[in-house]
Design a protein around this motif. Structure first.
Motif: not given
Length: 245
Positions: A58-65
């Motif tokens: 979740g944190l990885g997707l959040m940061e990327l987007m």
């Protein structure tokens, strides 16, 4: 001084309203929520490591987007006003160039904070739904993530003034974002090389932001407050932001 601050805040408030009314902003928020929800399905398949996968993914997707969106908005925020000539209407009023620029940059920083707040809140709700407690250091992870986005946003605004197109600006920002996560490896190479190569690597080390300074995601489930460089992280952030300004 008070008048200057009021002008900066007025520009920032107006710009932030524009960004939030943008259709891309609504699409990003919706897509972020769906992506974090998708991490729930991935976490269920992880069985014993569900908490770790849920939070990490979740944190990885959040940061990327948020990174992709902020870089794009930063690249076009001021240059588009030059093209449409609306910036001349603003500067024809008692608004200095520095106040206008600072207000624009503050609005980008606030935009990143708003998106992270909504996405982070949604992820916490999902974790609670699955029966997990509040992740250790979660608020600090989001804060450091916001600091990274603030630095790259400042750099993107700066590059947009000297770049030939929006695409070029975005590409340069993506390259700097990627290289900034390999700062420890670059430092290791500096120690192992000599001559011209070492001079080149040293120069690039100081010209590329060190985003690893803000990487705390590896320690969120340890229960230990392993990150103690808060002051260093803040000074590093302010240095980059004001240098770009």
């Amino acid at each position: 001084m008070l008048k200057y601050i009021n002008t900066v805040l007025a520009v920032s408030h107006h710009s932030l309203r524009e960004y939030c009314k943008n259709k891309l902003f609504a699409i990003l928020i919706i897509f972020s929520l769906f992506s974090i929800y998708a991490s729930l399905l991935v976490g269920i398949m992880a069985v014993d490591q569900e908490f770790r996968v849920l939070t990490d993914f979740g944190l990885g997707l959040m940061e990327l987007m948020v990174f992709v969106y902020i870089v794009y908005i930063s690249a076009i925020s001021i240059t588009e006003e030059f093209k449409s000539k609306t910036i001349y209407l603003v500067l024809s009023r008692p608004v200095s160039k520095s106040a206008y620029l600072m207000g624009r940059m503050l609005s980008l920083f606030a935009l990143a904070a708003i998106i992270l707040f909504f996405a982070g809140s949604f992820q916490l709700i999902l974790l609670k739904f699955r029966g997990f407690d509040y992740p250790p250091l979660y608020h600090k992870i989001l804060l450091l993530m916001w600091m990274k986005l603030t630095i790259i946003s400042s750099i993107t605004v700066f590059v947009s003034f000297i770049s030939t197109s929006v695409i070029t600006t975005v590409i340069i920002s993506i390259m700097l974002w990627t290289l900034g996560h390999f700062a420890p490896e670059t430092k290791f190479l500096i120690e192992k090389t000599q001559g011209i190569s070492q001079v080149f690597l040293k120069s690039s080390y100081f010209l590329i932001p060190n985003f690893q300074l803000y990487n705390l995601k590896d320690y969120y489930d340890t229960g230990l407050n392993v990150y103690r460089n808060n002051f260093r992280a803040l000074i590093y952030l302010l240095t980059w932001v004001f240098a770009m300004f």
